[in-house]
Design an enzyme around this catalytic site. Structure first.
Site, mmCIF file in Angstrom:
data_model
loop_
_atom_site.group_PDB
_atom_site.id
_atom_site.type_symbol
_atom_site.label_atom_id
_atom_site.label_comp_id
_atom_site.label_asym_id
_atom_site.label_seq_id
_atom_site.Cartn_x
_atom_site.Cartn_y
_atom_site.Cartn_z
ATOM 1 N N LYS A 32 0.976 -1.247 -0.053
ATOM 2 C CA LYS A 32 -0.033 -0.170 0.047
ATOM 3 C C LYS A 32 0.854 1.123 0.094
ATOM 4 C CE LYS A 32 -4.442 1.038 0.271
ATOM 5 N NZ LYS A 32 -5.610 0.045 -0.640
ATOM 6 N N SER B 202 -19.562 -4.243 0.030
ATOM 7 C CA SER B 202 -18.258 -3.981 -0.388
ATOM 8 C C SER B 202 -17.318 -3.047 0.374
ATOM 9 C CB SER B 202 -18.462 -3.238 -1.905
ATOM 10 O OG SER B 202 -19.149 -2.026 -1.567
ATOM 11 N N GLY C 150 -22.919 4.810 -3.931
ATOM 12 C CA GLY C 150 -21.829 5.251 -4.893
ATOM 13 C C GLY C 150 -21.846 4.243 -6.030
ATOM 14 N N ALA D 210 -20.143 1.829 1.890
ATOM 15 C CA ALA D 210 -19.735 3.244 1.992
ATOM 16 C C ALA D 210 -18.499 3.120 2.635
ATOM 17 C CB ALA D 210 -20.591 3.916 2.748
ATOM 18 N N GLY E 291 -22.244 0.649 -4.652
ATOM 19 C CA GLY E 291 -23.621 0.394 -4.212
ATOM 20 C C GLY E 291 -24.744 0.415 -4.859
ATOM 21 N N SER F 224 -13.536 -0.163 -12.232
ATOM 22 C CA SER F 224 -13.295 -1.398 -11.403
ATOM 23 C C SER F 224 -14.589 -1.550 -10.538
ATOM 24 C CB SER F 224 -11.974 -1.615 -10.557
ATOM 25 O OG SER F 224 -12.235 -0.468 -9.626
#
Length: 368
Positions: free
Chosen positions: A78, A262, A180, A241, A183, A144
């Site tokens: 990361k 997610s 989003g 979210a 979602g 994605s």
């Protein structure tokens, strides 16, 4: 020595400083047993260096497990950039960042995450080939959120199969937190399947669009405000979210049979997985469910292929059923079973790597 104690699980931590562009970044490589480290780069105005370091260490370790769960040939890494994306973003900064990534000689691949955009990494791509998730016009695989949303649907189907003996989505009620990119796609699919929804989001337009779609299909969608989503009586809670939404307060309020969503890092702390199990709420570990996006960016290095990505994403269904079965057999939470599932894969690869260490191994392919 305190710093080495903080990073003792990690193979490498790189501190990146470029005064000319204002770049201050940290790259953390947690584990490369499965392959080169892969993980997004987020940009945030962290309150302190220590906060940024703890964030990148935690996230990179999570990527090791996520890559193992997704069965991709990458390890966990990361990157974080310390700065305000609204004020400090610049092409020069991301080119400098790309130079630091290139200095790792293929040990770390990265792309967009919170606070960064795919367009930012077009500039990084001028300095290194170790960038994924760029726009399709630049050789990337595009949005994605499509495979990520597909993974959530497979996760819901597997959970329904485990709880009710059928993986049909129709006839169930889902409480979706966040409409989003992911979602909204999950909600749209559930509506098309004839499911009923509770939804919440701060974006009124997103709520209006879902209500319009529900009316066209003759299904029920009820909008609730913010935290009220934890109190609704639904079959499955679907967090799409932000993280940390499963904690002492919210778990006690949930009236659902399962949690499948997610959002990253849904458990505020590890013991909250056990708390869900004690309450007999079936938890689908988030890094299993949301791995569709990871599968897509990892697949880019073999040339983008959406059909291949979606086929591989289907494995989320069987992986979840395996984890549910192992949790029940071993009397542990599904969060613990998922970690064990991933650790077994890493350990197997570690032994295999050791066995074949005397053989010449092919160089990792990079985009040319």
């Amino acid at each position: 020595m305190d710093l080495f104690e903080d990073i003792y699980e990690h193979e490498q931590v790189v501190f990146c400083n470029d005064p000319q562009t204002g770049l201050k970044a940290i790259i953390a490589i947690h584990n490369t047993t499965l392959g080169p480290a892969l993980g997004g780069c987020r940009m945030r105005p962290y309150a302190s260096f220590d906060e940024a370091l703890q964030d990148v260490l935690r996230l990179s370790k999570g990527m090791t497990y996520k890559c193992a769960a997704a069965d991709v040939d990458f390890g966990g890494g990361k990157a974080v950039i310390l700065g305000d994306p609204e004020k400090d973003r610049s092409p020069e900064l991301f080119r400098a960042f790309g130079q630091f990534v290139e200095s790792l000689n293929g040990r770390f691949y990265t792309g967009t995450d919170m606070g960064t955009l795919p367009e930012d990494f077009i500039h990084s791509l001028r300095e290194t080939n170790c960038i994924v998730g760029v726009p399709e016009a630049y050789g990337g695989s595009g949005d994605s959120s499509v495979p990520t949303a597909s993974g959530v649907i497979y996760g819901l189907q597997a959970t329904n199969q485990a709880l009710w003996g059928t993986d049909e989505l129709r006839g169930r009620t889902y409480a979706i937190q966040g409409l989003g990119k992911v979602g909204s796609k999950v909600a749209a699919h559930l509506i098309e399947e004839g499911a009923s929804l509770y939804v919440t989001d701060i974006n009124k337009q997103a709520l209006d669009e879902i209500e319009t779609k529900a009316n066209l299909h003759g299904v029920t969608v009820q909008v609730v405000r913010g935290d009220e989503i934890y109190d609704v009586e639904a079959d499955v809670f679907v967090p799409c979210a932000f993280g940390g939404v499963l904690n002492d307060n919210t778990i006690s309020r949930l009236k659902t049979r399962a949690v499948v969503g997610s959002a990253n890092n849904q458990l505020e702390e590890e013991h909250h997985g056990t708390m869900l199990a004690d309450k007999q709420i079936l938890y689908a570990p988030d890094y299993i469910v949301n791995s569709g996006g990871l599968i897509q960016v990892a697949d880019e290095l073999y040339e983008p292929n959406k059909d291949r990505v979606l086929r591989k994403t289907k494995a989320i269904y069987t992986s979840l059923l395996t984890i549910y079965q192992q949790a029940e057999l071993n009397h542990m939470s599904t969060a613990e079973a998922a970690n064990e599932f991933c650790e077994d894969r890493i350990e197997f690869r570690k032994k295999r790597n050791s066995f074949f260490s005397h053989m010449k191994r092919p160089k990792w392919a990079v985009r040319t």
